[in-house]
Scaffold this active site. Sequence first.
Site, PDB file in Angstrom:
ATOM      1  N   GLY A  64       0.775  -1.241   0.000  1.00 36.84           N
ATOM      2  CA  GLY A  64       0.000   0.000   0.000  1.00 36.84           C
ATOM      3  C   GLY A  64       0.802   1.283   0.000  1.00 36.84           C
ATOM      4  N   GLY A  66       3.109   2.132  -2.190  1.00 43.11           N
ATOM      5  CA  GLY A  66       3.650   2.443  -3.513  1.00 43.11           C
ATOM      6  C   GLY A  66       2.925   3.620  -4.146  1.00 43.11           C
ATOM      7  N   TYR A 196       8.038  -9.339 -15.017  1.00 40.91           N
ATOM      8  CA  TYR A 196       6.831  -8.625 -14.560  1.00 40.91           C
ATOM      9  C   TYR A 196       5.611  -9.082 -15.373  1.00 40.91           C
ATOM     10  CZ  TYR A 196       3.851  -4.470 -13.684  1.00 40.91           C
ATOM     11  OH  TYR A 196       2.833  -3.610 -13.354  1.00 40.91           O
TER      12      TYR A 196
END
Length: 374
Positions: A64, A66, A196
Amino acid sequence: MPVFRNLTKVAKQALLSTPVCGCQPLTVAVRTISFSPRQVTSDASFHSVSFSETDHPKVLITGGLGQLGVGLAKLLRKRFGKNNVILSDIRKPPNNVFHSGPFIYSDILDYKNLREIVVNNRITWLVHYSALLSAVGEANVALARSVNITGLHNILDIAAEHGLRLFVPSTIGAFGPSSPRNPTPDVCVQRPRTIYGVSKVHAELMGEYYHHRYGLDFRCLRYPGIISADSMPGGGTTDYAVQIFHDAIKTGKFECNLRPDSRLPMMYIDDCLRATLEVLEAPADTLSMRTYNINAMSFTPEELAQELRKQMPELEVTYNIDPVRQAIADSWPMDFDDSNARNDWGWKHDYDLPELVQTMLNYLGVETCMAHAN
Ligand SMILES: NC(=O)C1=CN([C@@H]2O[C@H](COP(=O)(O)OP(=O)(O)OC[C@H]3O[C@@H](n4cnc5c(N)ncnc54)[C@H](O)[C@@H]3O)[C@@H](O)[C@H]2O)C=CC1
Ligand SMILES: CC(=O)[C@H](N)C(=O)O
């Protein structure tokens, strides 16, 4: 994760012993897997805890601290009440975040810690933001694999065991060079070339699998590059589109790490967070899919610079290409087809490029004036 490893071994053995024409050993393997001590039973059908029990959902946001988490917590707290939204991360929160509502330490690689948080706080919705983004992921593949894939397994199992509604964001990065790029539809070839992207395709597929297999209320949006004024990006390929505003205001100059013609889908943070709340609240029968593209605009660095120059004619932009980020950008969608989100649950963006630039400049300009005044 010994449990997972043992189950994988059982499944492998069963699959290896499968006769050419026979399905039976595979069925046995699947049944065996379903009796996980993580309590995902084969015939379980999970539903999120109904609101009649709590009035409001009790939300946990992982990762949270970021670029996106603090803004999402603010939006959700406005809607569901301050104490019904818990921010978590492995980093130390700044003062203003710590004092704005509940914050707890949570490492998504620690399954027992996650379970304790969910149980003790009677969590009903889980927003899973922890991740390593595209550029930092390429710089540390082992950590990205662990956080983005192993961490996701913990999150899925916790959500399934406790009947949570689970939101996991995916990304334009879940597509690759063999995907149609202009525009990219919801369903097409997905062969990303970054850890990613691979981890996000994995998340999409695992979430949908848990939805169909166990009834998990999994919801996923593929975000474009997100642009925000009051939070900085965490190491992605689209970061330049945030940095340019800060550098333009501070120095009147910006060195861009992508080519001037690199076109990527982008979105202002308010649209992204509103979309997230909307899909979380959407009645299940409006969702014909569980993973949707969402989009607002597409632009190149050159087009963004031109729009900025309407307000700052002196802005100088130079280019010093980062080959890793450029290769990633060249493999990502240029434009994103989000017609399914628009048709199914009424997605509509508010910010196009001119409004985005005006809003960013207003916000950062005021911040800068205040900093100078102090
Ligand atoms: N910001 C963007 O442009 C986009 C973001 N997304 C997705 O949205 C989500 C949130 O993105 P951002 O806020 O930009 O990411 P970010 O990189 O800014 O923040 C990620 C957070 O995860 C935390 N984290 C790392 N390892 C952890 C662990 N073991 N346990 C718990 N937390 C851990 C970090 O401390 C960090 O605060 C991510 O899943 C990302 O993939 C998707 C597309 C675009
Ligand atoms: C688009 C994303 O997922 C992120 N901003 C990145 O550039 O890695």
